[in-house]
Scaffold this motif. Structure first.
Motif, PDB file in Angstrom:
ATOM      1  N   VAL A   1       0.847  -1.137  -0.074  1.00  0.00           N
ATOM      2  CA  VAL A   1      -0.050   0.053  -0.047  1.00  0.00           C
ATOM      3  C   VAL A   1       0.754   1.151   0.068  1.00  0.00           C
ATOM      4  O   VAL A   1       0.774   2.283  -0.565  1.00  0.00           O
ATOM      5  N   VAL A   2       1.905   1.090   0.754  1.00  0.00           N
ATOM      6  CA  VAL A   2       2.851   2.549   0.701  1.00  0.00           C
ATOM      7  C   VAL A   2       3.531   2.631  -0.518  1.00  0.00           C
ATOM      8  O   VAL A   2       3.668   3.815  -1.149  1.00  0.00           O
ATOM      9  N   ALA A   3       3.953   1.629  -1.218  1.00  0.00           N
ATOM     10  CA  ALA A   3       4.274   1.686  -2.540  1.00  0.00           C
ATOM     11  C   ALA A   3       3.510   2.102  -3.735  1.00  0.00           C
ATOM     12  O   ALA A   3       3.951   2.321  -4.745  1.00  0.00           O
ATOM     13  N   VAL A   4       2.221   2.153  -3.679  1.00  0.00           N
ATOM     14  CA  VAL A   4       1.279   2.618  -4.566  1.00  0.00           C
ATOM     15  C   VAL A   4       1.696   3.976  -5.063  1.00  0.00           C
ATOM     16  O   VAL A   4       1.479   3.942  -6.228  1.00  0.00           O
ATOM     17  N   PRO A   5       2.042   4.844  -4.606  1.00  0.00           N
ATOM     18  CA  PRO A   5       2.420   6.050  -5.050  1.00  0.00           C
ATOM     19  C   PRO A   5       3.479   6.100  -6.256  1.00  0.00           C
ATOM     20  O   PRO A   5       3.569   6.860  -6.873  1.00  0.00           O
ATOM     21  N   PHE A   6       4.341   5.054  -5.903  1.00  0.00           N
ATOM     22  CA  PHE A   6       5.392   5.081  -6.862  1.00  0.00           C
ATOM     23  C   PHE A   6       5.171   4.068  -8.144  1.00  0.00           C
ATOM     24  O   PHE A   6       6.084   3.670  -8.808  1.00  0.00           O
ATOM     25  N   VAL A   7       4.293   3.630  -8.325  1.00  0.00           N
ATOM     26  CA  VAL A   7       3.715   2.750  -9.403  1.00  0.00           C
ATOM     27  C   VAL A   7       2.861   3.530 -10.339  1.00  0.00           C
ATOM     28  O   VAL A   7       2.518   4.603 -10.203  1.00  0.00           O
ATOM     29  N   ASP A   8       2.714   3.161 -11.659  1.00  0.00           N
ATOM     30  CA  ASP A   8       1.774   3.790 -12.558  1.00  0.00           C
ATOM     31  C   ASP A   8       0.463   3.816 -12.073  1.00  0.00           C
ATOM     32  O   ASP A   8       0.254   2.799 -11.759  1.00  0.00           O
ATOM     33  N   LEU A   9      -0.337   4.975 -12.454  1.00  0.00           N
ATOM     34  CA  LEU A   9      -1.714   4.971 -11.855  1.00  0.00           C
ATOM     35  C   LEU A   9      -2.589   4.432 -12.510  1.00  0.00           C
ATOM     36  O   LEU A   9      -3.705   3.959 -11.874  1.00  0.00           O
ATOM     37  N   ASP A  10      -1.966   3.943 -13.621  1.00  0.00           N
ATOM     38  CA  ASP A  10      -3.278   2.948 -14.452  1.00  0.00           C
ATOM     39  C   ASP A  10      -3.123   1.718 -13.787  1.00  0.00           C
ATOM     40  O   ASP A  10      -4.005   0.962 -13.597  1.00  0.00           O
ATOM     41  N   LEU A  11      -2.040   1.248 -13.102  1.00  0.00           N
ATOM     42  CA  LEU A  11      -1.860   0.054 -12.500  1.00  0.00           C
ATOM     43  C   LEU A  11      -1.953  -0.003 -10.896  1.00  0.00           C
ATOM     44  O   LEU A  11      -1.810  -1.100 -10.419  1.00  0.00           O
ATOM     45  N   ALA A  12      -2.398   1.171 -10.253  1.00  0.00           N
ATOM     46  CA  ALA A  12      -2.509   1.310  -9.072  1.00  0.00           C
ATOM     47  C   ALA A  12      -3.453   0.410  -8.195  1.00  0.00           C
ATOM     48  O   ALA A  12      -3.034  -0.058  -6.946  1.00  0.00           O
ATOM     49  N   TRP A  13      -4.426  -0.142  -8.979  1.00  0.00           N
ATOM     50  CA  TRP A  13      -5.377  -0.862  -8.317  1.00  0.00           C
ATOM     51  C   TRP A  13      -4.724  -2.420  -8.171  1.00  0.00           C
ATOM     52  O   TRP A  13      -5.275  -2.915  -7.039  1.00  0.00           O
ATOM     53  N   PHE A  14      -3.810  -2.753  -8.889  1.00  0.00           N
ATOM     54  CA  PHE A  14      -3.144  -4.097  -8.603  1.00  0.00           C
ATOM     55  C   PHE A  14      -2.353  -4.135  -7.334  1.00  0.00           C
ATOM     56  O   PHE A  14      -2.847  -5.139  -6.415  1.00  0.00           O
ATOM     57  N   PRO A  15      -1.648  -3.191  -6.875  1.00  0.00           N
ATOM     58  CA  PRO A  15      -0.983  -3.407  -5.396  1.00  0.00           C
ATOM     59  C   PRO A  15      -2.300  -3.397  -4.435  1.00  0.00           C
ATOM     60  O   PRO A  15      -2.308  -3.896  -3.347  1.00  0.00           O
ATOM     61  N   PHE A  16      -3.186  -2.450  -4.656  1.00  0.00           N
ATOM     62  CA  PHE A  16      -4.352  -2.526  -3.393  1.00  0.00           C
ATOM     63  C   PHE A  16      -5.032  -3.736  -3.544  1.00  0.00           C
ATOM     64  O   PHE A  16      -5.366  -4.461  -2.523  1.00  0.00           O
ATOM     65  N   ALA A  17      -5.243  -4.465  -4.565  1.00  0.00           N
ATOM     66  CA  ALA A  17      -6.024  -5.762  -4.742  1.00  0.00           C
ATOM     67  C   ALA A  17      -5.200  -6.896  -4.050  1.00  0.00           C
ATOM     68  O   ALA A  17      -5.465  -7.714  -3.273  1.00  0.00           O
ATOM     69  N   LEU A  18      -3.816  -6.772  -4.426  1.00  0.00           N
ATOM     70  CA  LEU A  18      -2.868  -7.861  -3.778  1.00  0.00           C
ATOM     71  C   LEU A  18      -2.974  -7.560  -2.390  1.00  0.00           C
ATOM     72  O   LEU A  18      -2.558  -8.532  -1.546  1.00  0.00           O
ATOM     73  N   ALA A  19      -2.614  -6.457  -1.960  1.00  0.00           N
ATOM     74  CA  ALA A  19      -2.344  -6.169  -0.333  1.00  0.00           C
ATOM     75  C   ALA A  19      -4.058  -6.655   0.317  1.00  0.00           C
ATOM     76  O   ALA A  19      -3.747  -7.219   1.521  1.00  0.00           O
ATOM     77  N   LEU A  20      -4.925  -6.370  -0.350  1.00  0.00           N
ATOM     78  CA  LEU A  20      -6.220  -6.899   0.405  1.00  0.00           C
ATOM     79  C   LEU A  20      -6.383  -8.263   0.314  1.00  0.00           C
ATOM     80  O   LEU A  20      -6.632  -8.758   1.550  1.00  0.00           O
ATOM     81  N   ALA A  21      -5.804  -8.976  -0.728  1.00  0.00           N
ATOM     82  CA  ALA A  21      -5.782 -10.435  -0.704  1.00  0.00           C
ATOM     83  C   ALA A  21      -4.884 -11.127   0.411  1.00  0.00           C
ATOM     84  O   ALA A  21      -5.264 -11.823   1.079  1.00  0.00           O
TER      85      ALA A  21
END
Length: 172
Positions: free
Chosen positions: A47-67
């Protein structure tokens, strides 16, 4: 209300009419929660790393973190719901989250108890029980990550001795 859902009701399994009482209710040692906590740390790092990824792919780290968080919660709840109980008549284990399993062994059937304490278990205060009985396979053979295993072993031996199953005590 949540406590009733997320806590096994040990007392409902007692034979109250027969005078059965709980001698010890054993929860797992805290070491079993290390991996779920590490999973939570990994999820937070994602979740902390999300600002450092492409905004179009920001959902993926959130979904992975939730899982990962859901997996950690499930794992911790599974360990929390697993209880080993020593009574004046028997030993039993209740475990399971959505469906529960109950394995029981009368004190008279316990032939031998092996207490295994690996090096890290000796340092941190936990061990594993291996019950031997007349039956080849039973649902109560291995009880892992028992806190204060020597004290629990003595409690079982004391209950067996008081019940008269091992013969009278010999005094010097």
């Amino acid at each position: 209300m949540l406590r009733g859902v997320f806590d096994p009701d040990i007392r409902r399994h007692l034979l109250r009419e027969e005078g059965e009482v709980i001698v010890d209710e054993v929860r797992h040692h805290g070491i079993v929660y290390v991996l779920p906590v590490l999973e939570v740390v990994v999820a937070l790092a994602l979740v902390v790393a999300v600002p450092f990824v492409d905004l179009d792919l920001a959902w993926f780290p959130f979904a992975l973190a939730l899982a990962i968080l859901l997996h950690a919660a499930w794992r911790a709840l599974t360990e929390h719901m697993d209880r080993f109980v020593i009574t004046n008549m028997r030993v039993f284990r209740v475990h399971g989250v959505l469906s529960q399993q109950l394995a029981t062994m009368p004190l008279s059937r316990i032939l031998d108890i092996t207490v295994k304490k690996p090096l890290h278990g000796r340092l941190l205060g936990f061990g594993h029980f291996v019950f031997e009985s007349a039956a080849q396979e039973q649902g109560l053979r291995d009880i892992r990550f028992v806190g204060r295993p020597d004290d629990r072993d003595l409690a079982i031996q004391r209950v067996v001795q008081r019940s008269g199953l091992r013969g009278p005590r010999v005094s010097n």
